[in-house]
Design a protein around this motif. Sequence first.
Motif, PDB file in Angstrom:
ATOM      1  N   SER A 131       7.396  -7.878 -25.550  1.00 53.55           N
ATOM      2  CA  SER A 131       7.286  -9.091 -26.374  1.00 53.55           C
ATOM      3  C   SER A 131       5.828  -9.505 -26.525  1.00 53.55           C
ATOM      4  O   SER A 131       5.392 -10.541 -26.020  1.00 53.55           O
ATOM      5  CB  SER A 131       8.113 -10.227 -25.753  1.00 53.55           C
ATOM      6  N   VAL A 132       5.067  -8.676 -27.241  1.00 54.07           N
ATOM      7  CA  VAL A 132       3.662  -9.011 -27.469  1.00 54.07           C
ATOM      8  C   VAL A 132       3.575 -10.127 -28.508  1.00 54.07           C
ATOM      9  O   VAL A 132       4.481 -10.334 -29.314  1.00 54.07           O
ATOM     10  CB  VAL A 132       2.866  -7.770 -27.941  1.00 54.07           C
ATOM     11  N   THR A 133       2.455 -10.839 -28.490  1.00 54.76           N
ATOM     12  CA  THR A 133       2.247 -11.943 -29.434  1.00 54.76           C
ATOM     13  C   THR A 133       2.100 -11.411 -30.857  1.00 54.76           C
ATOM     14  O   THR A 133       1.478 -10.366 -31.084  1.00 54.76           O
ATOM     15  CB  THR A 133       0.973 -12.714 -29.058  1.00 54.76           C
ATOM     16  N   ARG A 134       2.659 -12.122 -31.800  1.00 54.57           N
ATOM     17  CA  ARG A 134       2.527 -11.741 -33.210  1.00 54.57           C
ATOM     18  C   ARG A 134       1.060 -11.620 -33.597  1.00 54.57           C
ATOM     19  O   ARG A 134       0.231 -12.458 -33.197  1.00 54.57           O
ATOM     20  CB  ARG A 134       3.180 -12.784 -34.116  1.00 54.57           C
ATOM     21  N   VAL A 135       0.740 -10.629 -34.411  1.00 56.60           N
ATOM     22  CA  VAL A 135      -0.651 -10.441 -34.809  1.00 56.60           C
ATOM     23  C   VAL A 135      -1.139 -11.554 -35.735  1.00 56.60           C
ATOM     24  O   VAL A 135      -2.342 -11.784 -35.857  1.00 56.60           O
ATOM     25  CB  VAL A 135      -0.850  -9.071 -35.499  1.00 56.60           C
ATOM     26  N   ASP A 136      -0.186 -12.260 -36.399  1.00 52.83           N
ATOM     27  CA  ASP A 136      -0.576 -13.340 -37.311  1.00 52.83           C
ATOM     28  C   ASP A 136      -0.336 -14.726 -36.723  1.00 52.83           C
ATOM     29  O   ASP A 136      -0.488 -15.733 -37.417  1.00 52.83           O
ATOM     30  CB  ASP A 136       0.169 -13.215 -38.643  1.00 52.83           C
ATOM     31  N   ALA A 137       0.021 -14.789 -35.445  1.00 58.38           N
ATOM     32  CA  ALA A 137       0.423 -16.064 -34.849  1.00 58.38           C
ATOM     33  C   ALA A 137      -0.696 -17.098 -34.878  1.00 58.38           C
ATOM     34  O   ALA A 137      -0.498 -18.235 -35.312  1.00 58.38           O
ATOM     35  CB  ALA A 137       0.898 -15.845 -33.411  1.00 58.38           C
ATOM     36  N   VAL A 138      -1.880 -16.719 -34.422  1.00 57.65           N
ATOM     37  CA  VAL A 138      -2.984 -17.681 -34.334  1.00 57.65           C
ATOM     38  C   VAL A 138      -3.381 -18.167 -35.723  1.00 57.65           C
ATOM     39  O   VAL A 138      -3.583 -19.367 -35.948  1.00 57.65           O
ATOM     40  CB  VAL A 138      -4.191 -17.062 -33.601  1.00 57.65           C
ATOM     41  N   ALA A 139      -3.461 -17.240 -36.670  1.00 60.41           N
ATOM     42  CA  ALA A 139      -3.855 -17.618 -38.033  1.00 60.41           C
ATOM     43  C   ALA A 139      -2.869 -18.617 -38.624  1.00 60.41           C
ATOM     44  O   ALA A 139      -3.266 -19.589 -39.277  1.00 60.41           O
ATOM     45  CB  ALA A 139      -3.942 -16.373 -38.914  1.00 60.41           C
ATOM     46  N   LYS A 140      -1.593 -18.426 -38.386  1.00 61.92           N
ATOM     47  CA  LYS A 140      -0.587 -19.319 -38.962  1.00 61.92           C
ATOM     48  C   LYS A 140      -0.547 -20.665 -38.235  1.00 61.92           C
ATOM     49  O   LYS A 140      -0.443 -21.719 -38.863  1.00 61.92           O
ATOM     50  CB  LYS A 140       0.785 -18.649 -38.929  1.00 61.92           C
ATOM     51  N   VAL A 141      -0.654 -20.624 -36.933  1.00 63.45           N
ATOM     52  CA  VAL A 141      -0.565 -21.871 -36.160  1.00 63.45           C
ATOM     53  C   VAL A 141      -1.797 -22.752 -36.391  1.00 63.45           C
ATOM     54  O   VAL A 141      -1.694 -23.978 -36.447  1.00 63.45           O
ATOM     55  CB  VAL A 141      -0.387 -21.564 -34.651  1.00 63.45           C
ATOM     56  N   THR A 142      -2.955 -22.135 -36.555  1.00 64.02           N
ATOM     57  CA  THR A 142      -4.186 -22.917 -36.724  1.00 64.02           C
ATOM     58  C   THR A 142      -4.479 -23.261 -38.181  1.00 64.02           C
ATOM     59  O   THR A 142      -5.442 -23.972 -38.472  1.00 64.02           O
ATOM     60  CB  THR A 142      -5.392 -22.140 -36.155  1.00 64.02           C
ATOM     61  N   GLY A 143      -3.675 -22.760 -39.097  1.00 67.30           N
ATOM     62  CA  GLY A 143      -3.896 -23.042 -40.510  1.00 67.30           C
ATOM     63  C   GLY A 143      -4.932 -22.156 -41.164  1.00 67.30           C
ATOM     64  O   GLY A 143      -5.344 -22.397 -42.304  1.00 67.30           O
ATOM     65  N   LYS A 144      -5.374 -21.107 -40.466  1.00 70.70           N
ATOM     66  CA  LYS A 144      -6.376 -20.211 -41.043  1.00 70.70           C
ATOM     67  C   LYS A 144      -5.762 -19.186 -41.995  1.00 70.70           C
ATOM     68  O   LYS A 144      -6.468 -18.578 -42.794  1.00 70.70           O
ATOM     69  CB  LYS A 144      -7.143 -19.503 -39.927  1.00 70.70           C
ATOM     70  N   ALA A 145      -4.468 -18.972 -41.876  1.00 76.07           N
ATOM     71  CA  ALA A 145      -3.801 -18.027 -42.773  1.00 76.07           C
ATOM     72  C   ALA A 145      -3.857 -18.567 -44.195  1.00 76.07           C
ATOM     73  O   ALA A 145      -3.529 -19.731 -44.438  1.00 76.07           O
ATOM     74  CB  ALA A 145      -2.354 -17.830 -42.334  1.00 76.07           C
ATOM     75  N   LYS A 146      -4.250 -17.724 -45.134  1.00 75.78           N
ATOM     76  CA  LYS A 146      -4.401 -18.172 -46.518  1.00 75.78           C
ATOM     77  C   LYS A 146      -3.229 -17.668 -47.367  1.00 75.78           C
ATOM     78  O   LYS A 146      -3.007 -16.472 -47.489  1.00 75.78           O
ATOM     79  CB  LYS A 146      -5.726 -17.687 -47.092  1.00 75.78           C
ATOM     80  N   TYR A 147      -2.534 -18.636 -47.959  1.00 73.39           N
ATOM     81  CA  TYR A 147      -1.422 -18.359 -48.850  1.00 73.39           C
ATOM     82  C   TYR A 147      -1.924 -18.434 -50.296  1.00 73.39           C
ATOM     83  O   TYR A 147      -3.070 -18.804 -50.549  1.00 73.39           O
ATOM     84  CB  TYR A 147      -0.286 -19.352 -48.600  1.00 73.39           C
ATOM     85  N   THR A 148      -1.058 -18.103 -51.238  1.00 70.40           N
ATOM     86  CA  THR A 148      -1.483 -18.043 -52.643  1.00 70.40           C
ATOM     87  C   THR A 148      -2.148 -19.337 -53.095  1.00 70.40           C
ATOM     88  O   THR A 148      -3.172 -19.329 -53.782  1.00 70.40           O
ATOM     89  CB  THR A 148      -0.274 -17.735 -53.548  1.00 70.40           C
ATOM     90  N   ASP A 149      -1.575 -20.461 -52.700  1.00 69.18           N
ATOM     91  CA  ASP A 149      -2.107 -21.752 -53.146  1.00 69.18           C
ATOM     92  C   ASP A 149      -3.464 -22.074 -52.527  1.00 69.18           C
ATOM     93  O   ASP A 149      -4.149 -22.993 -52.976  1.00 69.18           O
ATOM     94  CB  ASP A 149      -1.090 -22.855 -52.816  1.00 69.18           C
ATOM     95  N   ASP A 150      -3.863 -21.338 -51.485  1.00 69.20           N
ATOM     96  CA  ASP A 150      -5.149 -21.581 -50.848  1.00 69.20           C
ATOM     97  C   ASP A 150      -6.295 -20.893 -51.575  1.00 69.20           C
ATOM     98  O   ASP A 150      -7.467 -21.116 -51.260  1.00 69.20           O
ATOM     99  CB  ASP A 150      -5.126 -21.110 -49.398  1.00 69.20           C
ATOM    100  N   PHE A 151      -5.966 -20.027 -52.532  1.00 65.55           N
ATOM    101  CA  PHE A 151      -6.996 -19.319 -53.286  1.00 65.55           C
ATOM    102  C   PHE A 151      -7.198 -19.983 -54.648  1.00 65.55           C
ATOM    103  O   PHE A 151      -6.275 -20.558 -55.207  1.00 65.55           O
ATOM    104  CB  PHE A 151      -6.601 -17.855 -53.487  1.00 65.55           C
ATOM    105  N   SER A 152      -8.391 -19.861 -55.154  1.00 66.28           N
ATOM    106  CA  SER A 152      -8.670 -20.477 -56.450  1.00 66.28           C
ATOM    107  C   SER A 152      -9.697 -19.651 -57.203  1.00 66.28           C
ATOM    108  O   SER A 152     -10.469 -18.889 -56.608  1.00 66.28           O
ATOM    109  CB  SER A 152      -9.195 -21.910 -56.265  1.00 66.28           C
ATOM    110  N   GLU A 153      -9.666 -19.795 -58.511  1.00 67.33           N
ATOM    111  CA  GLU A 153     -10.687 -19.197 -59.372  1.00 67.33           C
ATOM    112  C   GLU A 153     -11.449 -20.332 -60.043  1.00 67.33           C
ATOM    113  O   GLU A 153     -10.919 -21.438 -60.194  1.00 67.33           O
ATOM    114  CB  GLU A 153     -10.032 -18.305 -60.430  1.00 67.33           C
ATOM    115  N   ARG A 154     -12.651 -20.044 -60.454  1.00 62.77           N
ATOM    116  CA  ARG A 154     -13.471 -21.075 -61.101  1.00 62.77           C
ATOM    117  C   ARG A 154     -12.793 -21.559 -62.393  1.00 62.77           C
ATOM    118  O   ARG A 154     -12.308 -20.758 -63.187  1.00 62.77           O
ATOM    119  CB  ARG A 154     -14.856 -20.519 -61.427  1.00 62.77           C
ATOM    120  N   ASP A 155     -12.738 -22.871 -62.562  1.00 60.24           N
ATOM    121  CA  ASP A 155     -12.172 -23.498 -63.774  1.00 60.24           C
ATOM    122  C   ASP A 155     -10.737 -23.048 -64.032  1.00 60.24           C
ATOM    123  O   ASP A 155     -10.341 -22.776 -65.168  1.00 60.24           O
ATOM    124  CB  ASP A 155     -13.037 -23.193 -65.006  1.00 60.24           C
ATOM    125  N   MET A 156      -9.958 -22.980 -62.975  1.00 59.57           N
ATOM    126  CA  MET A 156      -8.580 -22.540 -63.130  1.00 59.57           C
ATOM    127  C   MET A 156      -7.758 -23.595 -63.861  1.00 59.57           C
ATOM    128  O   MET A 156      -7.797 -24.783 -63.534  1.00 59.57           O
ATOM    129  CB  MET A 156      -7.943 -22.255 -61.773  1.00 59.57           C
TER     130      MET A 156
END
Length: 786
Positions: free
Chosen positions: A9-34
């Motif tokens: 039962s090793v820790t999930r590789v994405d656990a820290v990113a998701k728990v700390t809010g560092k994981a970037k979802y689609t809405d977290d990305f942006s383009e200039r003048d979107m």
Amino acid sequence: MAYTVVGKSVTRVDAVAKVTGKAKYTDDFSERDMLVGKILHSPYAHAIVKSIDVSKAKALPGVEAVLTYKDLPEIRYATAMPGVIEAIATDEVDVAELKYGTAGHPFSLDESHRDKEDRYILTQKARFVGDNIAAVVATDALIASKALKLIEVEYEVLEALTSTDAALKEGAPLIHDDCERNILASGGYAIGNLEEALKESDHVIEGEYETSIVQHCHMENQVSHAYVDSDRRIVIMTSTQIPHIVRRIVAQSLGISWGRVRVIKPYVGGGFGNKQDVCIEPLNVAMSLAVGGRPVKLELSREEAMIDTRTRHAFKFKIKTGINNDGKINGIHITAVSNTGAYASHGHSIASSGGGKFRYLYPTKALKYDPITVYTNLPVAGAMRGYGTPQIFFAFESHIEDIAKKLKMDPIEIRKKNLVEVGHVDLLSKNKIMSCSIRECIDKGRELIKWDAKKALYKEQTGDKRRGLGMACFSYASGTYPVALELAGARIVMNQDGSVQLQLGATEIGQGSDTVFAQMVAEVLGIPMYMVHVISTQDTDITPFDTGSYASRQTYVSGMAVEKAALEVKEKVLAFANRMTDIPAHLLDIKDQFVVFKDSGEQVIALEVVAMQSYYDRVNAQPITSDVSNNARINAIPYGVTFAEVEVDIKTGKIKILEIFNVHDSGKIVNPLLAEGQVHGGVSMAIGYALSEQLLFDEKTGKPLNNNLLDYKLPTIMDTPVIGAAFVEKEDPTGPFGVKSLGEPPIVSPAPAIRNAVFDATDVAFNRIPMNPQRVFEKFKETGLI
């Protein structure tokens, strides 16, 4: 076999990113003048657009474009970006005539095996409340919303067919002109002589069962943004389970070559099958092209997502079973009517899949399955966790309970008499059962819930609150073979310090696949987990080809590619070590970051030294990598059972789950904690399916009545009991490290187990779900219990 990393039962590789809010979802990305896109949805379930006036919307300051079905033929020429006409409009195709299918299935070279193409990006004929009539692109969401209200549409309202009975009625209007009686597809299978099998039986018992429309309700709604890049290619960032398939379907929807589309999938906030469909991306791209290829974001609200994405198919079943006095089943006849809603999406494959997976549990002399899939003027049904299997197992596991009651047989023993054996070969798929621990699962569940003691305790009950026990079995599959292609790719690059990058086409959508793949690589290469760096973002320009996350295929099918890639890296490491030490490679292994003697474990050379040498040796330098694909032409069948104990309040109709155990034969469990999490999630969804969840519509108009999270009754933490997860681990010889699937199986058997427990407690059989308090109360009144 003893493993170092696999099975832990090793820790999930994405656990820290998701728990700390560092994981970037689609809405977290942006383009200039979107820019922002919004959709005008039809207020009618069945209507033709007679006229549409967008002049006022176009005149609103901040509105960059307004699209209707009329604009689509010119959409490729509407952009002002230099070169886009030459790049995009390479074929003389009238986009207005381009229908496309949205289901996330692998492409088939056989035209007859492809999904039904019945969808337009924007339509002149609305087929459900929520259908896409027009779209606005504006500088912000507020302006876009205002512009939608300025679009004037005149509709010719047609009769709304809100049930399969209405759609099948003689003379009913056609939802799609090419489908007689609104039947999208029909056709199942037949094994053996059913008529003869029923004649030979001591009893022929019949039953009717029904399931309802439910919604996935994943946390992240559908969201994407699209633009044309400097290379004149379409780029889409989207929350999806199937990036490579999105690429293909977007290209098909616009009539352009597939290579002109690039899809990027970041972290995904849940999908459960809803994102195994291409719901918003074609329209999002059309919006971008309408404004010269500028970036446009399209995000659905919760209310939109609940009706304008996908739902679970509602089914009606009729079952006839021939059985002997000793409980041995001779023949089964199942007819099924599936409600696919307004468009095909995954369509008849849902009914076919459920009927296919069902065969692996109770082989009989004769089995006939007659499903039809019907269009209605309701939201589109598509893939949802279990893919038709929760529906058919609710029906049959309720039916076999009814049979046991009528024949006064023990419900466990009647099932055991009919269960499959190892070595059984399915006559239609030719899949062979190589491992099966369903009997051990039943025994474990029986013990966990204290079946025998509680059965005796609850035998003679009176009073307003009564308790009962129920159980239900299931079989599933590990992927889709032989029905569809099962191709998966993996790429591994070893760094100078002996660590590796693992790049996958397989999509992590919350199920934990990135973690188990990292465990597999660490196991093969003899390195700790922290030295396996998983690249979680998929990009169709970069990542290996994989059809996506669905069908519980990732650990089994994509795992084969991962293991294959890791073994190739290991082989190259040992070959390089051989050149460095003159020790034959077949005598060597890798353990704890060292190349060692296989027999004694004596250290020979550090892995880091080999890796460094592979980069910088002036004569033999060749960095150690692997880039593989694996075409899985095999399938492993997982099994399991749910045991449930309930308390039923006779006066109120309230059903309380006291205990529930979900026991699985999923082969080797790579990560027990993650596996337990999968079980908890699946059972929780199944509890909602059984007791409370149902999308409701006005029967006359088709208007949704509860497409929000206030009125749609998802179970809360207060409604969720402690969920017991257990496993019987027997390695399957076909899977990597002996695995079989686990992603969808937890949702299959809880609903019938709960239903059977209610039957045991009250002697009232509920053949329709959900069993919410109102429905239960009314049934108790009908049967005279109240």
